[in-house]
Design an enzyme around this catalytic site. Sequence first.
Site, mmCIF file in Angstrom:
data_model
loop_
_atom_site.group_PDB
_atom_site.id
_atom_site.type_symbol
_atom_site.label_atom_id
_atom_site.label_comp_id
_atom_site.label_asym_id
_atom_site.label_seq_id
_atom_site.Cartn_x
_atom_site.Cartn_y
_atom_site.Cartn_z
ATOM 1 N N ASN A 66 37.724 37.339 40.851
ATOM 2 C CA ASN A 66 37.143 38.117 41.950
ATOM 3 C C ASN A 66 38.213 38.895 42.715
ATOM 4 O O ASN A 66 37.922 39.907 43.331
ATOM 5 C CB ASN A 66 36.419 37.174 42.917
ATOM 6 C CG ASN A 66 36.016 37.849 44.214
ATOM 7 O OD1 ASN A 66 35.173 38.742 44.211
ATOM 8 N ND2 ASN A 66 36.657 37.464 45.325
ATOM 9 N N ASP A 69 40.131 42.334 46.880
ATOM 10 C CA ASP A 69 38.858 42.136 46.178
ATOM 11 C C ASP A 69 38.657 43.174 45.075
ATOM 12 O O ASP A 69 38.494 44.367 45.336
ATOM 13 C CB ASP A 69 37.713 42.227 47.194
ATOM 14 C CG ASP A 69 36.456 41.570 46.675
ATOM 15 O OD1 ASP A 69 36.438 40.328 46.566
ATOM 16 O OD2 ASP A 69 35.488 42.295 46.353
ATOM 17 N N ASP A 82 35.542 31.333 39.106
ATOM 18 C CA ASP A 82 35.922 31.113 40.499
ATOM 19 C C ASP A 82 35.269 32.164 41.393
ATOM 20 O O ASP A 82 35.223 33.346 41.033
ATOM 21 C CB ASP A 82 37.454 31.205 40.617
ATOM 22 C CG ASP A 82 37.944 30.992 42.032
ATOM 23 O OD1 ASP A 82 37.830 29.861 42.525
ATOM 24 O OD2 ASP A 82 38.431 31.971 42.653
ATOM 25 N N HIS A 84 31.040 35.705 45.112
ATOM 26 C CA HIS A 84 31.658 36.895 45.700
ATOM 27 C C HIS A 84 31.668 38.087 44.756
ATOM 28 O O HIS A 84 32.280 39.114 45.049
ATOM 29 C CB HIS A 84 33.065 36.544 46.204
ATOM 30 C CG HIS A 84 33.018 35.492 47.273
ATOM 31 N ND1 HIS A 84 32.702 35.791 48.577
ATOM 32 C CD2 HIS A 84 33.148 34.148 47.215
ATOM 33 C CE1 HIS A 84 32.688 34.671 49.285
ATOM 34 N NE2 HIS A 84 32.942 33.659 48.479
ATOM 35 N N GLU A 90 30.811 29.302 39.965
ATOM 36 C CA GLU A 90 30.936 28.609 41.243
ATOM 37 C C GLU A 90 30.182 29.412 42.297
ATOM 38 O O GLU A 90 30.661 30.432 42.785
ATOM 39 C CB GLU A 90 32.414 28.482 41.631
ATOM 40 C CG GLU A 90 32.603 27.592 42.828
ATOM 41 C CD GLU A 90 33.610 28.121 43.814
ATOM 42 O OE1 GLU A 90 34.059 27.345 44.661
ATOM 43 O OE2 GLU A 90 33.930 29.322 43.772
#
Length: 468
Positions: free
Chosen positions: A119, A179, A209, A213, A235
């Site tokens: 991410n 990001d 992970d 997001h 996740e």
Amino acid sequence: MPRLIAPVLTATLLAVTACTSAPEEPLAPEPQPSVGVQLFQYNWDSVARECAEVLGPNHFDFVLLSPAQEHIEGEQWWTSYQPVSYQLESKLGTREQFRNMVETCHDSGIKVVADAVINHMAGIDGGVGVAGTEFSHYEYPGLYGPDDFHHCGLTPNDDIANYRDQAQVQTCELSNLADLDTAAPGVQETIAGYLNDLVSLGVDGFRIDAAKHMASEDVAAIVERIDGDPMIISEVIRGGGEPIQPEDYLDIGSVFAFGWARDFAGIVQGGSLRLAPELRDGQVPSEKAYTFVTNHDTERGEQTLNPTDGPTFQLASLLMLAVDYGTPVLYSGYAFSDRDAGAPQTDGRVDDAVCATSDEPADGEFRCLDAQQAAMAAWRAQVGDAPVANQLADGRLLAFDRGALGLAAFNADKSEEATVELTTGLPDGSYCDVLSDDCSIEVADGRVSVTVPPMGAVALHVGAMGQG
Ligand code: LM2
Ligand code: CA
């Protein structure tokens, strides 16, 4: 406590001799491995050792690693979650050590699941990564430049502020971590290149992970580009009232069952164990749920049971392995008093994991899987997906069969042992309690008496029958 992990007791089979009668004892079916374990901040050599010595012999299915890519320098564990490049050179070992670890684990029958931090990149202004890569917050030579990142413009510092705003959660920065614009085909391609490099070394699956997001379409598009058919476990922490839910990611693969882990902690703490096998309504479907008692993040929080909870944590770990919801993932990490403290390092490399020999380990010593956890994982492989049957709940005691292949009993009383007479589908004969190695337990006419220690368990299976 010393770590005495005996090889799994194997079924006693009567030799079929010249006579015509069938063997009197049932043949235990082939174990069906499903259990995983997160070996948090174990270096690659230590993972290999664990595969060969503990996980393989006890019929585990997979190991979940800490991140493998180059990361920022520092003593804290969480440097692993600030990627700097996708070279497989990290504090946990070299590319060569990684390759050897995968090979050793595979030779032991254990799959390898990598932790894919995709991410974001680093959360600091810049520096040099542990493999020598020079970077700044939005510049990663050969990989990404400023245009490859989201600059969300939705909050004053571009950090996520409101988890009820999907655009913020997915395009702003998670605590300043640069990001990635995961919707961009070029970024997807670069990420997939990294994941395919891991696949080329034999990796069997990925923990995604911070999946919450990333838009689920972005994750799907990246996963599409991965060679083969790896296990995908996203996740996505369930949060009440949030627009992004684990269900949004189920088309891509499986998810970690955070909601389950929190509810399960309450059940075990409250001692109403009978609620545990029923814990499935409102949760993700069993076949897509990876259950856990704790992980490296929750271990540093208050919402789950943690290794520092001692016997309650152990009881929860064993019970998780026994119920027929989800795919269980055990946890092993090191003791710490400072939340940020990393595993012991020498010259920037994490030392080989040293297993604690006391119940109260010193900081930096690992709480390795113990003999009971290993034996219960073998029990789970032996019962496979046979359903819960003959359930009996009495106060703080819970017992049930898994089909006619295994029986487990749990006692959540903190001081009193419990003796109980159970109806069981297990074939008559004498059994070993794989948690205590007491081999004097007799099943006769579908009845068995077991004595369960306080905050303890008893577990029998058809692969561990005594000589009787
Ligand atoms: C995860 N899943 O979504 C990981 O499981 C979790 O362990 C990661 O946080 C997080 N997301 C990012 O991958 C950890 C740790 C944080 C740490 C980050 C980045 O829990 O504390 O943040 O890794 O290393 C640290 C500092 C934080 C700072 C940030 C950026 O604690 O104060 O934010 O680095 O420099 C300014
Ligand atoms: Ca994002």
